[in-house]
Enzyme design. Structure first.
Site, PDB file in Angstrom:
ATOM      1  N   LYS A  54       0.836  -1.201   0.000  1.00 35.66           N
ATOM      2  CA  LYS A  54       0.000   0.000   0.000  1.00 35.66           C
ATOM      3  C   LYS A  54       0.872   1.252   0.000  1.00 35.66           C
ATOM      4  O   LYS A  54       0.623   2.191  -0.758  1.00 35.66           O
ATOM      5  CB  LYS A  54      -0.940  -0.012   1.222  1.00 35.66           C
ATOM      6  CG  LYS A  54      -2.034  -1.073   1.120  1.00 35.66           C
ATOM      7  CD  LYS A  54      -2.815  -1.286   2.421  1.00 35.66           C
ATOM      8  CE  LYS A  54      -3.838  -2.417   2.250  1.00 35.66           C
ATOM      9  NZ  LYS A  54      -4.591  -2.736   3.466  1.00 35.66           N
ATOM     10  N   GLN A 100      -4.763  -1.503   9.692  1.00 33.33           N
ATOM     11  CA  GLN A 100      -4.641  -2.801   9.026  1.00 33.33           C
ATOM     12  C   GLN A 100      -5.205  -3.912   9.915  1.00 33.33           C
ATOM     13  O   GLN A 100      -4.893  -4.000  11.105  1.00 33.33           O
ATOM     14  CB  GLN A 100      -3.158  -3.083   8.697  1.00 33.33           C
ATOM     15  CG  GLN A 100      -2.917  -4.356   7.922  1.00 33.33           C
ATOM     16  CD  GLN A 100      -3.502  -4.320   6.511  1.00 33.33           C
ATOM     17  OE1 GLN A 100      -3.614  -3.262   5.894  1.00 33.33           O
ATOM     18  NE2 GLN A 100      -3.875  -5.478   5.994  1.00 33.33           N
ATOM     19  N   ASP A 123     -11.121   2.958   4.232  1.00 33.08           N
ATOM     20  CA  ASP A 123     -11.485   1.538   4.163  1.00 33.08           C
ATOM     21  C   ASP A 123     -12.981   1.360   3.921  1.00 33.08           C
ATOM     22  O   ASP A 123     -13.428   0.263   3.561  1.00 33.08           O
ATOM     23  CB  ASP A 123     -11.144   0.845   5.495  1.00 33.08           C
ATOM     24  CG  ASP A 123      -9.937  -0.075   5.391  1.00 33.08           C
ATOM     25  OD1 ASP A 123      -9.692  -0.623   4.296  1.00 33.08           O
ATOM     26  OD2 ASP A 123      -9.258  -0.243   6.415  1.00 33.08           O
TER      27      ASP A 123
END
Ligand code: GUN
Length: 299
Positions: A54, A100, A123
Site C-alpha cells: 500500500k 490494518q 477503508d
C-alpha cells in the site's frame, strides 16, 4: 474452454496512472499531496507485506503515505487514542486513516475501527459509510469490493439481470460486494446470492452463477464442478500454502482451484495478480477522494 484472465495488475496500473494525474492536480491546488496514514499493529508477516504494498503504491502516484507501527501488546484504548490523535494531527492534514486488520485478539476491533472519523475512513468500514452504500449513495466503498466490481466492468462482463453468487459474508468483502452488484447502474443490477458457512448445497448454488466470487480464505474451495461453463470467476482469497515443488518454500493461492476451473470458466482472476492489486488501487482512489472532499473539490 480455457478461461480468459482478469488481469488485476494491469488494470491497477491504469488506475494508478489516472490517480497520479489527479493527485498532482490536488497537490498544485492544496499546496500539499493527499496524505494517508496506515496503522500496523504487531508483526504479522502478511499484514506487514500488504502494508508495504500500500505504501509503495501510494508513493508511485504521489500520495504521501506514512506507516505507524504499534507493538502487538497495545490495548484498545491506546489504539483508539492513537487514531483520534492522527485525525487531529497538524490541523487535519491526514486525509485517510487505515487500521490494518486483523488486530491482535485482545483488541476490540470494532471500537478501534469506529474511532476512525467517517470522513477519513478510506477503508469504508465506518457505519456511516456502510449505511450510505446500503442506501445506494456510496461515498467510501470497501476497497476489495470496489475492486471486484471495477474488474468486472473493465472486462465488459455484464452484470445486469445476471446471477451473481458471492461466497463469504464478511463486512470487508462479501456484504459490500453484494450491495454493489445488486445496486442500480453500471456494474450492478445483478441478482445476488450471498453464501456462507451455513449455506446448504453450496455447489448447486454456485453452479447457477454467471459471476462467481470466492471470498472465504480457503484454498481449493471452488472446484470445476461448482462452475457454470463460461462463468466469470473472481478469486478474492489470499492463502499461503506449502509449495510441494520447492523444499520448505511457500506460495500464494486463492480460494479457487485455478487449473481445474480455468477449463470451465469464461473468465478467471489469478492469485497473485488479480484482485489484490485492485484493492490497493481502490485504496489510493479513496484516499484521493477523501482529500478532495475535505478540500471541497468534490461534492
Ligand atoms: N486486512 C485484509 N484486508 C483488509 C482491508 O481491506 N482493510 C484493512 N484495513 N485491513 C485488511
Amino acid at each position: 474452454m480455457s478461461a480468459r484472465i482478469l488481469d488485476g495488475k494491469a488494470l491497477a496500473g491504469r488506475i494508478e496512472d489516472s490517480i497520479r494525474a489527479e493527485a498532482a492536480s490536488f497537490s498544485r491546488v492544496a499546496g500539499r499531496p493527499p496524505r494517508l496514514v496506515v496503522v500496523l499493529v504487531g508483526d504479522v508477516a502478511a499484514s506487514a507485506s500488504y502494508v508495504k504494498s500500500k505504501a509503495a503504491a501510494a508513493a508511485r502516484v504521489g500520495i504521501d503515505a506514512e506507516v505507524v507501527r504499534v507493538p502487538a501488546s497495545a490495548d484498545t484504548q491506546t489504539l483508539v487514542e492513537l487514531v483520534r490523535a492522527l485525525a487531529r494531527e497538524e490541523q487535519g492534514s491526514v486525509d485517510g486513516i487505515l487500521v490494518q486488520l486483523p488486530l491482535p485478539a485482545h483488541v476490540d476491533t470494532q471500537a478501534v475501527l469506529d474511532s476512525v472519523p467517517a470522513d477519513r475512513d478510506v477503508d469504508g468500514f465506518h457505519p456511516e459509510n456502510a449505511g450510505l452504500l446500503s442506501q445506494g449513495r456510496p461515498r467510501f466503498v470497501p476497497c476489495t469490493a470496489a475492486g471486484v466490481q471495477r474488474m468486472l466492468v473493465d472486462a465488459g462482463i455484464a452484470t445486469a439481470g445476471r446471477e451473481a453468487v458471492i461466497i463469504g459474508r464478511s463486512d470487508i468483502v462479501g456484504k459490500p460486494l453484494a450491495l454493489l452488484l445488486s445496486g442500480r447502474g453500471e456494474g450492478g443490477d445483478a441478482t445476488v446470492t450471498l453464501c456462507h458457512s451455513r449455506s446448504d448445497d453450496l455447489a448447486a448454488i454456485c453452479r447457477r452463477a454467471d459471476i462467481l466470487v470466492a471470498a472465504v480464505g480457503k484454498p481449493g474451495l471452488v472446484t470445476a464442478g461448482m462452475v457454470k461453463p463460461g462463468a466469470a470467476v473472481v478469486d478474492v482469497g489470499i492463502n499461503r500454502v506449502a509449495d510441494a515443488t520447492a523444499s520448505g518454500g511457500s506460495r500464494l493461492v486463492g480460494d479457487v482451484d485455478f487449473a481445474g476451473v480455468s477449463a470451465v470458466a469464461g473468465w478467471i482472476s489469478p492469485v497473485p495478480g488479480g484482485v489484490g492489486p485492485l484493492t490497493v488501487a481502490m485504496l489510493l482512489a479513496n484516499t484521493l477522494l477523501a482529500a478532495e472532499l475535505r478540500l471541497g473539490r468534490r461534492a
